[in-house]
Write a protein that holds these residues in place. Structure first.
Motif, mmCIF file in Angstrom:
data_model
loop_
_atom_site.group_PDB
_atom_site.id
_atom_site.type_symbol
_atom_site.label_atom_id
_atom_site.label_comp_id
_atom_site.label_asym_id
_atom_site.label_seq_id
_atom_site.Cartn_x
_atom_site.Cartn_y
_atom_site.Cartn_z
ATOM 1 N N LEU A 132 2.398 -41.127 -17.097
ATOM 2 C CA LEU A 132 1.553 -40.496 -16.088
ATOM 3 C C LEU A 132 0.147 -41.092 -16.129
ATOM 4 C CD1 LEU A 132 2.735 -36.856 -16.718
ATOM 5 C CD2 LEU A 132 2.883 -38.012 -14.503
ATOM 6 N N VAL A 133 -0.419 -41.316 -14.959
ATOM 7 C CA VAL A 133 -1.811 -41.788 -14.874
ATOM 8 C C VAL A 133 -2.620 -40.875 -13.969
ATOM 9 C CG1 VAL A 133 -1.361 -44.196 -15.449
ATOM 10 C CG2 VAL A 133 -1.142 -43.438 -13.065
ATOM 11 N N GLY A 134 -2.090 -39.706 -13.685
ATOM 12 C CA GLY A 134 -2.761 -38.737 -12.829
ATOM 13 C C GLY A 134 -1.725 -37.848 -12.180
ATOM 14 N N PRO A 135 -2.172 -36.819 -11.451
ATOM 15 C CA PRO A 135 -1.236 -35.921 -10.783
ATOM 16 C C PRO A 135 -0.273 -36.673 -9.874
ATOM 17 C CG PRO A 135 -3.436 -34.990 -10.744
ATOM 18 C CD PRO A 135 -3.579 -36.399 -11.254
ATOM 19 N N ARG A 136 1.016 -36.514 -10.113
ATOM 20 C CA ARG A 136 2.095 -37.112 -9.317
ATOM 21 C C ARG A 136 2.055 -38.647 -9.308
ATOM 22 N NH1 ARG A 136 0.340 -32.832 -6.092
ATOM 23 N NH2 ARG A 136 1.802 -31.078 -5.918
ATOM 24 N N ARG A 137 1.376 -39.246 -10.250
ATOM 25 C CA ARG A 137 1.294 -40.709 -10.303
ATOM 26 C C ARG A 137 1.837 -41.202 -11.647
ATOM 27 N NH1 ARG A 137 -2.122 -43.547 -6.930
ATOM 28 N NH2 ARG A 137 -2.779 -44.933 -8.632
ATOM 29 N N VAL A 138 2.793 -42.132 -11.557
ATOM 30 C CA VAL A 138 3.416 -42.704 -12.751
ATOM 31 C C VAL A 138 3.233 -44.215 -12.724
ATOM 32 C CG1 VAL A 138 5.582 -43.055 -14.011
ATOM 33 C CG2 VAL A 138 5.125 -40.854 -12.873
ATOM 34 N N GLU A 139 2.705 -44.753 -13.817
ATOM 35 C CA GLU A 139 2.568 -46.195 -13.938
ATOM 36 C C GLU A 139 3.748 -46.733 -14.731
ATOM 37 O OE1 GLU A 139 -1.274 -48.634 -14.948
ATOM 38 O OE2 GLU A 139 -0.205 -48.213 -16.838
ATOM 39 N N VAL A 140 4.396 -47.756 -14.202
ATOM 40 C CA VAL A 140 5.557 -48.359 -14.845
ATOM 41 C C VAL A 140 5.208 -49.781 -15.254
ATOM 42 C CG1 VAL A 140 7.990 -48.964 -14.628
ATOM 43 C CG2 VAL A 140 7.094 -46.954 -13.422
ATOM 44 N N THR A 141 5.301 -50.055 -16.545
ATOM 45 C CA THR A 141 5.067 -51.404 -17.062
ATOM 46 C C THR A 141 6.412 -52.032 -17.358
ATOM 47 O OG1 THR A 141 2.995 -50.673 -18.070
ATOM 48 C CG2 THR A 141 3.901 -52.779 -18.809
ATOM 49 N N ASP A 142 6.779 -53.071 -16.615
ATOM 50 C CA ASP A 142 8.096 -53.670 -16.808
ATOM 51 C C ASP A 142 8.066 -54.650 -17.977
ATOM 52 O OD1 ASP A 142 7.139 -56.148 -15.940
ATOM 53 O OD2 ASP A 142 7.939 -55.941 -13.925
ATOM 54 N N PRO A 143 9.218 -55.181 -18.389
ATOM 55 C CA PRO A 143 9.271 -56.015 -19.590
ATOM 56 C C PRO A 143 8.350 -57.228 -19.575
ATOM 57 C CG PRO A 143 11.474 -55.297 -18.990
ATOM 58 C CD PRO A 143 10.569 -54.863 -17.881
ATOM 59 N N ASP A 144 8.011 -57.743 -18.409
ATOM 60 C CA ASP A 144 7.118 -58.913 -18.384
ATOM 61 C C ASP A 144 5.647 -58.530 -18.264
ATOM 62 O OD1 ASP A 144 6.632 -58.224 -15.752
ATOM 63 O OD2 ASP A 144 7.697 -59.926 -14.886
ATOM 64 N N GLY A 145 5.359 -57.225 -18.346
ATOM 65 C CA GLY A 145 3.981 -56.755 -18.338
ATOM 66 C C GLY A 145 3.439 -56.368 -16.980
ATOM 67 N N THR A 146 4.209 -56.577 -15.930
ATOM 68 C CA THR A 146 3.763 -56.199 -14.588
ATOM 69 C C THR A 146 3.712 -54.682 -14.458
ATOM 70 O OG1 THR A 146 4.741 -58.182 -13.633
ATOM 71 C CG2 THR A 146 4.252 -56.374 -12.115
ATOM 72 N N ARG A 147 2.648 -54.187 -13.872
ATOM 73 C CA ARG A 147 2.471 -52.746 -13.725
ATOM 74 C C ARG A 147 2.612 -52.325 -12.266
ATOM 75 N NH1 ARG A 147 -2.613 -51.387 -17.823
ATOM 76 N NH2 ARG A 147 -1.598 -52.212 -19.731
ATOM 77 N N THR A 148 3.371 -51.273 -12.072
ATOM 78 C CA THR A 148 3.582 -50.712 -10.746
ATOM 79 C C THR A 148 3.275 -49.227 -10.790
ATOM 80 O OG1 THR A 148 5.358 -52.299 -10.305
ATOM 81 C CG2 THR A 148 5.255 -50.353 -8.885
ATOM 82 N N VAL A 149 2.543 -48.740 -9.813
ATOM 83 C CA VAL A 149 2.276 -47.313 -9.718
ATOM 84 C C VAL A 149 3.274 -46.697 -8.750
ATOM 85 C CG1 VAL A 149 0.637 -45.540 -8.973
ATOM 86 C CG2 VAL A 149 -0.155 -47.514 -10.296
ATOM 87 N N VAL A 150 3.882 -45.596 -9.177
ATOM 88 C CA VAL A 150 4.802 -44.860 -8.322
ATOM 89 C C VAL A 150 4.200 -43.493 -8.059
ATOM 90 C CG1 VAL A 150 7.166 -44.088 -8.008
ATOM 91 C CG2 VAL A 150 6.694 -46.020 -9.521
ATOM 92 N N GLU A 151 4.028 -43.168 -6.791
ATOM 93 C CA GLU A 151 3.489 -41.863 -6.414
ATOM 94 C C GLU A 151 4.620 -40.951 -5.962
ATOM 95 O OE1 GLU A 151 0.412 -42.211 -3.545
ATOM 96 O OE2 GLU A 151 -1.043 -43.030 -4.975
ATOM 97 N N ALA A 152 4.660 -39.766 -6.531
ATOM 98 C CA ALA A 152 5.649 -38.765 -6.141
ATOM 99 C C ALA A 152 5.038 -37.851 -5.091
ATOM 100 C CB ALA A 152 6.089 -37.959 -7.353
ATOM 101 N N ARG A 153 5.727 -37.688 -4.014
ATOM 102 C CA ARG A 153 5.215 -36.779 -2.978
ATOM 103 C C ARG A 153 5.268 -35.329 -3.454
ATOM 104 N NH1 ARG A 153 8.660 -40.296 -0.218
ATOM 105 N NH2 ARG A 153 7.590 -41.790 1.154
ATOM 106 N N TYR A 154 6.299 -34.991 -4.237
ATOM 107 C CA TYR A 154 6.499 -33.595 -4.589
ATOM 108 C C TYR A 154 6.541 -33.311 -6.091
ATOM 109 C CZ TYR A 154 7.944 -33.439 0.314
ATOM 110 O OH TYR A 154 7.984 -33.550 1.683
ATOM 111 N N ALA A 155 7.318 -34.079 -6.841
ATOM 112 C CA ALA A 155 7.547 -33.682 -8.236
ATOM 113 C C ALA A 155 7.734 -34.882 -9.150
ATOM 114 C CB ALA A 155 8.769 -32.766 -8.337
#
Length: 516
Positions: A132-155
Motif C-alpha cells: 500500500l502507498v495510500g488509500p486504495r493505492r497499491v504499488e507493485v514492484t515486479d522482478p526487474d524492479g519496474t514499479r506500477t501503481v494500481v488504484e482500486a476504485r472500491y476495495a
C-alpha cells in the motif's frame, strides 16, 4: 490471459513510465485465501486483480498443506495395512517414490495450472511485490524492479499470510536451519534430523521423517500440541516414541553450531538438569509463525501496531481505516492460522465486497460457480449489518475453528477445549469415550485405538467443542463441526442414527454416556 494483463481494468500507462492501472478490487497475495477473495468479489461484475511475488497458490499448495500431507500418507497407509490380519506386509516407506509423488502434487513448484484458473475466473494477475502507498493505492514492484501503481476504485484486500519466526538462539541463523518450506521441499532424506518445536508442523514433520527413515530427535519446551486437549499431545508423544523418535521435553535450545556449509549441526539445550548436546545432519525449526505485515505499506494508511496481525471485524474489514475499503483475511489477521479457516474468511470478505460495491444481477453481475451474490439492497444492508452466522460474518472464527493434525494417530478438533470453555465462563460437562471400544474399530484393525472428548454447554445442552484422537479421525470431524455450528440440541442429535458397524457409532456412545 497474459500475466500482468488487465481484463476489465483500465490503464493510464505512458511510454517509458510504469503508469497507473485501475481496477475495482485489488488483492495482495495469491494464495488460496487471496484467490477466494478475488473470486467472490468479482461475482457481481467488479474487475479484480491479484498481486503475487511468488507462486500463485501460495504456501499451502507448494510448501505446507499439500506436500506435507503427501509425505505423511505412505507411513499411515503402511501402518494401517500392517494392522489388518491376513496381509503379508513387510514393506517399508521408500523415500524416492514418495518424494516424486510430492513433486507431482506440487506440480514441480510450477503455478501454471493456478494461473490458468485465475484466467478462467476473469481475475487479472500482476507478478511482483505489492504494498500500500495510500488509500486504495497499491504499488507493485515486479522482478526487474519496474514499479506500477494500481488504484482500486472500491476495495483492497490483504491476504499476505504469515512467515516463520526463529527464536533468538546464538548461532541459529548462521546454522541455516530448515523451516517448514525446506522440510516439505527436501530433495533427499537426511540420515538424522533435530526438530525444535512441539506444534503441528513439528509433530507432523517428525512423523514424516521418521517414516522416511531418518533418526529424529524432537526438542520440546513444554508439551506437544498445546492448543489441543492435553490427552491429544500425550497420545502423539507416545506414538512418536514408538516410531523411534527421541522426544525430549523441557528442552530449551541455548546455542547452535554447524560444522561447515552443509555439515552436521549441533544443538545445545538446557532441560533444567544442565546443558546437553544433540547432533544431526539437519535441523528443522518449527517454533511458530507470525502475520506477514512487514513491508505491506500499512503505515501509509495509518496502521502502525500490526505485529500481531491486522485487526478486523467479522466482515473482515480492517479496523482503524476510514471508509470501509480495506479488508484482510487469513493468517495476516492473526485470528486463525489454518488454510481452511482463512478461505472461509476470504469467502466472507469477497461476498461483503461484492454485495457492497458490485452491480445488481440485472446490471451484469456474474454468479461464478452458480453462487450469485447480487448486490441487491437487501444484500448491501446485510453486508453492512454483519449479523452473526450470516454469509457476511465470519462467526465460526469465534465458536467453531477446526484443526486436523496428520500425525499417527491423527488429532482433530472443533470449537472450544474444556479449558477455553471454562475460561469463557461456560458451565460445561466433559463426556469422553474410548474410540477403540466401538464395533467399527474392531473391524478396522487389531490395534485400533483412540479417544473422543465432547464439551457440553449445560445451560443450552449443546456441544461447544469436540476432540478426536485416532486413525483417520480427520474424516470424522465434519459431523462434529455441523453439530457445533448448528448448535444442535443433544436431544435432537440423539436422533442422528450412526450406521453400524462404523467408527461413527461413537456418537451414540457419547450421548449414552451423557445420559440420553
Amino acid at each position: 490471459m497474459a500475466e500482468n494483463s488487465s481484463p476489465q481494468g483500465e490503464s493510464t500507462r505512458q511510454a517509458g513510465d510504469a503508469g497507473t492501472l485501475h481496477y475495482d478490487v485489488v488483492v495482495i497475495g495469491a494464495g488460496p485465501v487471496g484467490e477466494n477473495v478475488a473470486d467472490r468479489a468479482g461475482r457481481t461484475g467488479l474487475s479484480t486483480v491479484i498481486v503475487e511475488a511468488e507462486l500463485v497458490g501460495g504456501e499451502c499448495s507448494y510448501w505446507a498443506c499439500m506436500p506435507s500431507k503427501t509425505l505423511l500418507r505412505p507411513g499411515a497407509a503402511l501402518a494401517a495395512a500392517k494392522d489388518v490380519p491376513g496381509l503379508t506386509v513387510s514393506a517399508t516407506v521408500d523415500p524416492g517414490p514418495v518424494l516424486a509423488w510430492r513433486d507431482e502434487v506440487t506440480s514441480g513448484w510450477d503455478d501454471a495450472g493456478q494461473v490458468e484458473w485465475l484466467d478462467s475466473a476473469g481475475i487479472a494477475l500482476l507478478r511482483g511485490h505489492g504494498r500500500l502507498v495510500g488509500p486504495r493505492r497499491v504499488e507493485v514492484t515486479d522482478p526487474d524492479g519496474t514499479r506500477t501503481v494500481v488504484e482500486a476504485r472500491y476495495a483492497v484486500a490483504v491476504a499476505t499470510g504469515s512467515v516463520p519466526v526463529l527464536p533468538e538462539v546464538p548461532g541459529l541463523v548462521e546454522a541455516a536451519p530448515w523451516g517448514s518450506r525446506e522440510a516439505t521441499a527436501a530433495e533427499e532424506v537426511p540420515s538424522s534430523v533435530v526438530v525444535v518445536g512441539g506444534g503441528v508442523v513439528a509433530c507432523e514433520m517428525a512423523t514424516a521423517y521418521a517414516d522416511l527413515g531418518a533418526h529424529v530427535t524432537l526438542l520440546v519446551r513444554h508439551g506437544l500440541l498445546g492448543a489441543a486437549e492435553p490427552f491429544a499431545g500425550e497420545a502423539v508423544k507416545t506414538s512418536l516414541e514408538e516410531l523411534g523418535v527421541d522426544v525430549r521435553l523441557g528442552a530449551s535450545p541455548v546455542r547452535v553450531s554447524r560444522d561447515g556449509v552443509g555439515g552436521p549441526v549441533t544443538v545445545t539445550y538446557d532441560d533444567g538438569s544442565g546443558e546437553h548436546d544433540v547432533t544431526a545432519a539437519e535441523l528443522l525449526v518449527a517454533t511458530g509463525r507470525v502475520p506477514r505485515t512487514q513491508d505491506v505499506g500499512l503505515g501509509s494508511v495509518g496502521l502502525t501496531e500490526v505485529g500481531r496481525g491486522l485487526e478486523v471485524d467479522d466482515a473482515m474489514r480492517v479496523r482503524g481505516v476510514e471508509g470501509g475499503w480495506l479488508f484482510a483475511a487469513g493468517d495476516v489477521t492473526g485470528r486463525v492460522a489454518t488454510t481452511h479457516q482463512g478461505k472461509y474468511q476470504a469467502r466472507v470478505a469477497g461476498d461483503v465486497i461484492a454485495a457492497t460495491f458490485g452491480a445488481s444481477s440485472e446490471d451484469g453481475g456474474k454468479s461464478g460457480d452458480g453462487v450469485p451474490v447480487p448486490a441487491t439492497d437487501e444484500n448491501r444492508a446485510g453486508a453492512q449489518a454483519t449479523e452473526p452466522w450470516s454469509r457476511f460474518a465470519a462467526s465460526a472464527d469465534h465458536a467453531a475453528q477446526t484443526q486436523v493434525v496428520f500425525t499417527r494417530p491423527q488429532v482433530a478438533w472443533v470449537g472450544l477445549s474444556e479449558r477455553k470453555a471454562r475460561d469463557a465462563g461456560l458451565d460445561v460437562r466433559v463426556v469422553e469415550y474410548d474410540l477403540g471400544a466401538v464395533a467399527g474399530a474392531h473391524v478396522t484393525g487389531k490395534s485400533f485405538a483412540g479417544r473422543v472428548s465432547a464439551v457440553v454447554d449445560e445451560a443450552r445442552r449443546v456441544l461447544v467443542g469436540v476432540t478426536f484422537v485416532g486413525p483417520e479421525v480427520g474424516e470424522m470431524l465434519h459431523a462434529a463441526t455441523v453439530a457445533v455450528v448448528g448448535e444442535v440440541p443433544l436431544e435432537r442429535l440423539w436422533h442422528a442414527v450412526p450406521a453400524y458397524p462404523t467408527v461413527s457409532e461413537v456418537w451414540l456412545r457419547l450421548l449414552e454416556t451423557y445420559g440420553l
